[in-house]
Design a protein around this motif. Structure first.
Motif, PDB file in Angstrom:
ATOM      1  N   ARG A  26       0.860  -1.191   0.000  1.00 42.89           N
ATOM      2  CA  ARG A  26       0.000   0.000   0.000  1.00 42.89           C
ATOM      3  C   ARG A  26       0.889   1.231   0.000  1.00 42.89           C
ATOM      4  O   ARG A  26       1.851   1.305   0.744  1.00 42.89           O
ATOM      5  CB  ARG A  26      -0.894   0.019   1.230  1.00 42.89           C
ATOM      6  CG  ARG A  26      -1.821  -1.146   1.251  1.00 42.89           C
ATOM      7  CD  ARG A  26      -2.502  -1.253   2.587  1.00 42.89           C
ATOM      8  NE  ARG A  26      -3.313  -2.441   2.606  1.00 42.89           N
ATOM      9  CZ  ARG A  26      -4.589  -2.450   2.275  1.00 42.89           C
ATOM     10  NH1 ARG A  26      -5.181  -1.340   1.937  1.00 42.89           N
ATOM     11  NH2 ARG A  26      -5.267  -3.575   2.289  1.00 42.89           N
ATOM     12  N   ASN A  27       0.517   2.192  -0.819  1.00 41.58           N
ATOM     13  CA  ASN A  27       1.295   3.424  -0.896  1.00 41.58           C
ATOM     14  C   ASN A  27       0.624   4.541  -0.112  1.00 41.58           C
ATOM     15  O   ASN A  27       0.855   5.706  -0.367  1.00 41.58           O
ATOM     16  CB  ASN A  27       1.489   3.833  -2.356  1.00 41.58           C
ATOM     17  CG  ASN A  27       2.645   4.776  -2.512  1.00 41.58           C
ATOM     18  OD1 ASN A  27       3.481   4.896  -1.627  1.00 41.58           O
ATOM     19  ND2 ASN A  27       2.697   5.449  -3.651  1.00 41.58           N
ATOM     20  N   THR A  28      -0.200   4.195   0.849  1.00 39.01           N
ATOM     21  CA  THR A  28      -0.953   5.193   1.604  1.00 39.01           C
ATOM     22  C   THR A  28      -0.372   5.436   2.985  1.00 39.01           C
ATOM     23  O   THR A  28      -0.931   6.213   3.746  1.00 39.01           O
ATOM     24  CB  THR A  28      -2.414   4.738   1.756  1.00 39.01           C
ATOM     25  OG1 THR A  28      -2.424   3.473   2.421  1.00 39.01           O
ATOM     26  CG2 THR A  28      -3.096   4.625   0.406  1.00 39.01           C
ATOM     27  N   THR A  33       0.745   8.185   9.939  1.00 41.46           N
ATOM     28  CA  THR A  33      -0.407   7.288   9.853  1.00 41.46           C
ATOM     29  C   THR A  33      -0.524   6.488  11.148  1.00 41.46           C
ATOM     30  O   THR A  33       0.467   5.946  11.636  1.00 41.46           O
ATOM     31  CB  THR A  33      -0.251   6.327   8.660  1.00 41.46           C
ATOM     32  OG1 THR A  33      -0.153   7.085   7.471  1.00 41.46           O
ATOM     33  CG2 THR A  33      -1.416   5.361   8.572  1.00 41.46           C
ATOM     34  N   SER A  94      -5.715   7.659   8.878  1.00 49.44           N
ATOM     35  CA  SER A  94      -4.996   8.895   8.606  1.00 49.44           C
ATOM     36  C   SER A  94      -5.079   9.781   9.837  1.00 49.44           C
ATOM     37  O   SER A  94      -6.060   9.723  10.577  1.00 49.44           O
ATOM     38  CB  SER A  94      -5.624   9.613   7.417  1.00 49.44           C
ATOM     39  OG  SER A  94      -5.513   8.813   6.273  1.00 49.44           O
TER      40      SER A  94
END
Length: 118
Positions: A26-28, A33, A94
């Motif tokens: 995942r690139n989030t 985070t 987030s």
């Protein structure tokens, strides 16, 4: 390399921990985070992933905090977190965005209203 330096680095190289992968699934994931552990069984996980889940069971931690607690590079920590999100062992959120400051005119009107009541 001196023996003291080897002891600090640990016995397992980071690329072994990630099974040779350099990028998370995942690139989030960001440094801030938040990571929260679920109640899923961790017995089948690798020792590093198990430590990560157990660390997050005490409460939400950021990616940067987890990397610091585990003494792992942030890139390695992100790969491990991505794997654990895929296997539903952890959840990520987030961070809460910073609040906007109210305009000075609104604050002045509130102050005037309070003064009028007193």
């Amino acid at each position: 390399m001196t023996p003291l330096r080897r002891e600090r680095q640990g016995l397992v190289r980071p690329y072994v921990v990630t099974e040779g992968r350099a990028h998370p699934t995942r690139n989030t994931l960001d440094l801030v985070t938040l990571v929260i552990a679920t109640d899923k069984n961790v017995s089948a996980l690798s020792p590093e992933k198990r430590r990560l889940v157990q660390l997050c069971r005490a409460g939400a931690l950021s990616v940067a905090e987890i990397a610091a607690f585990l003494s792992l590079p942030v890139s390695v920590t992100k790969v491990l977190i991505g794997d654990l999100v895929d296997s539903s062992h952890i959840l990520t959120r987030s961070p809460i965005p910073s609040a906007w400051l109210p305009e000075a005119e609104i604050l002045q009107e509130v102050l005037n209203g309070l003064r009028a009541r007193l």
